[in-house]
Design a protein around this motif. Structure first.
Motif, PDB file in Angstrom:
ATOM      1  N   ALA A 240     -53.472  17.549  32.033  1.00  0.00           N
ATOM      2  CA  ALA A 240     -54.734  17.882  31.365  1.00  0.00           C
ATOM      3  C   ALA A 240     -54.877  17.154  30.041  1.00  0.00           C
ATOM      4  CB  ALA A 240     -54.833  19.386  31.145  1.00  0.00           C
ATOM      5  N   ARG A 241     -53.760  16.722  29.464  1.00  0.00           N
ATOM      6  CA  ARG A 241     -53.794  16.016  28.176  1.00  0.00           C
ATOM      7  C   ARG A 241     -53.960  14.502  28.340  1.00  0.00           C
ATOM      8  NH1 ARG A 241     -49.785  19.992  27.509  1.00  0.00           N
ATOM      9  NH2 ARG A 241     -50.327  21.521  25.925  1.00  0.00           N
ATOM     10  N   MET A 242     -53.942  14.016  29.569  1.00  0.00           N
ATOM     11  CA  MET A 242     -54.059  12.582  29.805  1.00  0.00           C
ATOM     12  C   MET A 242     -55.478  12.088  29.477  1.00  0.00           C
ATOM     13  SD  MET A 242     -51.123  11.429  30.762  1.00  0.00           S
ATOM     14  CE  MET A 242     -50.319  12.578  29.666  1.00  0.00           C
ATOM     15  N   PRO A 243     -55.600  10.823  29.082  1.00  0.00           N
ATOM     16  CA  PRO A 243     -56.913  10.300  28.662  1.00  0.00           C
ATOM     17  C   PRO A 243     -58.009  10.443  29.714  1.00  0.00           C
ATOM     18  CG  PRO A 243     -55.158   8.747  28.127  1.00  0.00           C
ATOM     19  CD  PRO A 243     -54.530   9.848  28.924  1.00  0.00           C
ATOM     20  N   TRP A 244     -57.691  10.265  30.987  1.00  0.00           N
ATOM     21  CA  TRP A 244     -58.720  10.353  32.019  1.00  0.00           C
ATOM     22  C   TRP A 244     -59.222  11.777  32.230  1.00  0.00           C
ATOM     23  CZ3 TRP A 244     -53.654   8.889  32.998  1.00  0.00           C
ATOM     24  CH2 TRP A 244     -52.869   9.815  33.688  1.00  0.00           C
TER      25      TRP A 244
ATOM     26  N   ASN B 274     -68.054  27.746  30.151  1.00  0.00           N
ATOM     27  CA  ASN B 274     -66.726  27.141  30.190  1.00  0.00           C
ATOM     28  C   ASN B 274     -65.824  27.766  29.127  1.00  0.00           C
ATOM     29  OD1 ASN B 274     -65.263  23.943  29.413  1.00  0.00           O
ATOM     30  ND2 ASN B 274     -64.683  25.313  31.049  1.00  0.00           N
ATOM     31  N   VAL B 275     -64.831  28.529  29.598  1.00  0.00           N
ATOM     32  CA  VAL B 275     -63.798  29.098  28.732  1.00  0.00           C
ATOM     33  C   VAL B 275     -62.473  28.720  29.383  1.00  0.00           C
ATOM     34  CG1 VAL B 275     -62.884  31.166  27.615  1.00  0.00           C
ATOM     35  CG2 VAL B 275     -65.334  31.027  28.143  1.00  0.00           C
ATOM     36  N   PRO B 276     -61.908  27.550  29.032  1.00  0.00           N
ATOM     37  CA  PRO B 276     -60.660  27.113  29.676  1.00  0.00           C
ATOM     38  C   PRO B 276     -59.569  28.173  29.607  1.00  0.00           C
ATOM     39  CG  PRO B 276     -61.597  25.349  28.354  1.00  0.00           C
ATOM     40  CD  PRO B 276     -62.385  26.586  28.041  1.00  0.00           C
ATOM     41  N   LEU B 277     -58.747  28.226  30.642  1.00  0.00           N
ATOM     42  CA  LEU B 277     -57.729  29.273  30.762  1.00  0.00           C
ATOM     43  C   LEU B 277     -56.858  29.425  29.513  1.00  0.00           C
ATOM     44  CD1 LEU B 277     -56.412  31.474  32.456  1.00  0.00           C
ATOM     45  CD2 LEU B 277     -54.977  29.710  33.498  1.00  0.00           C
ATOM     46  N   PRO B 278     -56.349  28.341  28.895  1.00  0.00           N
ATOM     47  CA  PRO B 278     -55.533  28.541  27.691  1.00  0.00           C
ATOM     48  C   PRO B 278     -56.304  29.261  26.575  1.00  0.00           C
ATOM     49  CG  PRO B 278     -55.249  26.319  28.521  1.00  0.00           C
ATOM     50  CD  PRO B 278     -56.383  26.929  29.292  1.00  0.00           C
TER      51      PRO B 278
ATOM     52  N   ARG C  58     -59.713  13.746  29.566  1.00  0.00           N
ATOM     53  CA  ARG C  58     -60.197  14.144  28.256  1.00  0.00           C
ATOM     54  C   ARG C  58     -61.608  13.625  27.998  1.00  0.00           C
ATOM     55  NH1 ARG C  58     -57.324  17.965  25.952  1.00  0.00           N
ATOM     56  NH2 ARG C  58     -57.824  17.199  23.898  1.00  0.00           N
ATOM     57  N   GLY C  59     -62.374  13.357  29.054  1.00  0.00           N
ATOM     58  CA  GLY C  59     -63.742  12.875  28.880  1.00  0.00           C
ATOM     59  C   GLY C  59     -64.563  13.836  28.056  1.00  0.00           C
ATOM     60  N   ALA C  60     -64.369  15.097  28.297  1.00  0.00           N
ATOM     61  CA  ALA C  60     -65.020  16.130  27.505  1.00  0.00           C
ATOM     62  C   ALA C  60     -63.928  16.936  26.832  1.00  0.00           C
ATOM     63  CB  ALA C  60     -65.869  17.023  28.404  1.00  0.00           C
ATOM     64  N   GLN C  61     -64.092  17.220  25.580  1.00  0.00           N
ATOM     65  CA  GLN C  61     -63.093  17.993  24.842  1.00  0.00           C
ATOM     66  C   GLN C  61     -63.268  19.481  25.146  1.00  0.00           C
ATOM     67  OE1 GLN C  61     -60.583  16.734  22.910  1.00  0.00           O
ATOM     68  NE2 GLN C  61     -61.267  14.755  23.666  1.00  0.00           N
ATOM     69  N   ASP C  62     -62.143  20.170  25.349  1.00  0.00           N
ATOM     70  CA  ASP C  62     -62.214  21.614  25.533  1.00  0.00           C
ATOM     71  C   ASP C  62     -62.871  22.232  24.295  1.00  0.00           C
ATOM     72  OD1 ASP C  62     -61.067  21.515  28.005  1.00  0.00           O
ATOM     73  OD2 ASP C  62     -59.093  22.178  27.364  1.00  0.00           O
ATOM     74  N   PRO C  63     -63.727  23.215  24.498  1.00  0.00           N
ATOM     75  CA  PRO C  63     -64.420  23.806  23.351  1.00  0.00           C
ATOM     76  C   PRO C  63     -63.467  24.583  22.453  1.00  0.00           C
ATOM     77  CG  PRO C  63     -64.825  25.083  25.342  1.00  0.00           C
ATOM     78  CD  PRO C  63     -64.064  23.856  25.758  1.00  0.00           C
ATOM     79  N   GLU C  64     -63.803  24.637  21.171  1.00  0.00           N
ATOM     80  CA  GLU C  64     -63.043  25.479  20.256  1.00  0.00           C
ATOM     81  C   GLU C  64     -63.394  26.928  20.560  1.00  0.00           C
ATOM     82  OE1 GLU C  64     -63.389  24.336  16.179  1.00  0.00           O
ATOM     83  OE2 GLU C  64     -63.295  22.198  16.678  1.00  0.00           O
ATOM     84  N   ALA C  65     -62.514  27.832  20.167  1.00  0.00           N
ATOM     85  CA  ALA C  65     -62.678  29.247  20.510  1.00  0.00           C
ATOM     86  C   ALA C  65     -64.018  29.799  20.050  1.00  0.00           C
ATOM     87  CB  ALA C  65     -61.543  30.068  19.906  1.00  0.00           C
ATOM     88  N   HIS C  66     -64.398  29.552  18.804  1.00  0.00           N
ATOM     89  CA  HIS C  66     -65.641  30.130  18.295  1.00  0.00           C
ATOM     90  C   HIS C  66     -66.866  29.597  19.034  1.00  0.00           C
ATOM     91  CE1 HIS C  66     -65.619  26.407  15.917  1.00  0.00           C
ATOM     92  NE2 HIS C  66     -66.922  26.586  15.774  1.00  0.00           N
ATOM     93  N   VAL C  67     -66.776  28.355  19.521  1.00  0.00           N
ATOM     94  CA  VAL C  67     -67.897  27.768  20.275  1.00  0.00           C
ATOM     95  C   VAL C  67     -67.980  28.392  21.663  1.00  0.00           C
ATOM     96  CG1 VAL C  67     -68.815  25.638  21.279  1.00  0.00           C
ATOM     97  CG2 VAL C  67     -67.818  25.608  18.974  1.00  0.00           C
TER      98      VAL C  67
ATOM     99  N   ARG D  99     -61.674  26.266  34.065  1.00  0.00           N
ATOM    100  CA  ARG D  99     -61.097  24.922  34.152  1.00  0.00           C
ATOM    101  C   ARG D  99     -61.256  24.199  32.812  1.00  0.00           C
ATOM    102  NH1 ARG D  99     -64.442  22.279  38.575  1.00  0.00           N
ATOM    103  NH2 ARG D  99     -66.026  23.450  37.452  1.00  0.00           N
ATOM    104  N   SER D 100     -60.637  23.034  32.720  1.00  0.00           N
ATOM    105  CA  SER D 100     -60.781  22.225  31.509  1.00  0.00           C
ATOM    106  C   SER D 100     -62.228  21.756  31.377  1.00  0.00           C
ATOM    107  CB  SER D 100     -59.855  21.001  31.578  1.00  0.00           C
ATOM    108  OG  SER D 100     -60.329  20.095  32.568  1.00  0.00           O
ATOM    109  N   ALA D 101     -62.587  21.336  30.178  1.00  0.00           N
ATOM    110  CA  ALA D 101     -63.947  20.858  29.935  1.00  0.00           C
ATOM    111  C   ALA D 101     -64.258  19.634  30.801  1.00  0.00           C
ATOM    112  CB  ALA D 101     -64.142  20.526  28.457  1.00  0.00           C
ATOM    113  N   ALA D 102     -63.264  18.770  31.017  1.00  0.00           N
ATOM    114  CA  ALA D 102     -63.486  17.584  31.840  1.00  0.00           C
ATOM    115  C   ALA D 102     -63.788  17.969  33.292  1.00  0.00           C
ATOM    116  CB  ALA D 102     -62.271  16.657  31.777  1.00  0.00           C
ATOM    117  N   GLU D 103     -63.045  18.945  33.828  1.00  0.00           N
ATOM    118  CA  GLU D 103     -63.309  19.409  35.189  1.00  0.00           C
ATOM    119  C   GLU D 103     -64.676  20.084  35.266  1.00  0.00           C
ATOM    120  OE1 GLU D 103     -59.489  20.986  37.345  1.00  0.00           O
ATOM    121  OE2 GLU D 103     -59.373  21.513  35.220  1.00  0.00           O
TER     122      GLU D 103
END
Length: 198
Positions: free
Chosen positions: A174-178, A49-53, A180-189, A34-38
């Motif tokens: 998923a791109r809406m402000p509500w 957490n490894v978001p699907l995209p 985006r409380g937590a940013q999806d991690p970058e790939a290397h992270v 899921r997204s970082a916010a979820e």
């Protein structure tokens, strides 16, 4: 209930099986797609957490990094199944999907971490789609019959979403402000946090 599962033929496990695996094995890798916010609002303790995209873009890296006992998690199982299919395409046949996702694990008494509560993405999609269809129908009656096309467009979008097992509306939400409380991690992270396959 037996906890010995043939992961070469089984693709779905239930929350009780996962709890037993966690209790009896130290090689269980739980990947939440899921997204970082979820993920921030509710996740299984110890999951990654490894978001699907991100997983879709780095599938081979994920498959090479993790071991055999991999459990994929989302809210309902749809995104986790998409992740499983991606991993299967690169030769990883042992990944399984948690039926009912993180909420089912929490309901079964599993150890979860709770944060700021947000609506799950599938619930947001249902709310927006329902609102757009209702608005289109009402506007078609009260303003102009041509506005009924909005309801038809949403219906066609939902049918396409079901047929392709994708969700453009979910990706947009998923791109809406509500969300985006937590940013999806970058790939290397995200990949760096995964345990190395022994």
């Amino acid at each position: 209930m037996s906890t010995t599962i043939d992961t070469t033929t089984t693709t779905i496990i239930d929350a009780d099986t996962l709890r037993a695996w966690i209790d009896r094995h130290d090689d269980v890798v739980i990947i939440d797609v899921r997204s970082a916010a979820e993920f921030e609002s509710l996740h299984i303790r110890g999951s990654y957490n490894v978001p699907l995209p991100l997983l879709a873009e780095h599938t081979e890296d994920v498959a090479q990094r993790v071991g055999r006992r991999v459990v994929l998690v989302c809210h309902s199982g749809v995104r986790a199944e998409q992740a499983r299919q991606r991993l299967h395409e690169v030769g990883m046949d042992s990944a399984v999907v948690l039926d009912g996702g993180a909420p089912a694990f929490a309901a079964a008494g599993g150890d979860v971490v709770r944060g700021e509560q947000r609506w799950a993405m599938d619930r947001q999609v249902r709310m927006v789609a329902g609102t757009l269809v209702t608005t289109g129908l009402l506007a078609g009656e009260l303003v102009s019959p041509k506005l009924r096309v909005l309801a038809g467009a949403v219906g066609a979008g939902l049918a396409f979403s079901a047929a392709t097992n994708t969700c453009a509306m979910g990706a947009a939400l998923a791109r809406m402000p509500w969300n985006r409380g937590a940013q999806d991690p970058e790939a290397h992270v995200a990949l760096g946090r995964l345990p190395q396959n022994d």
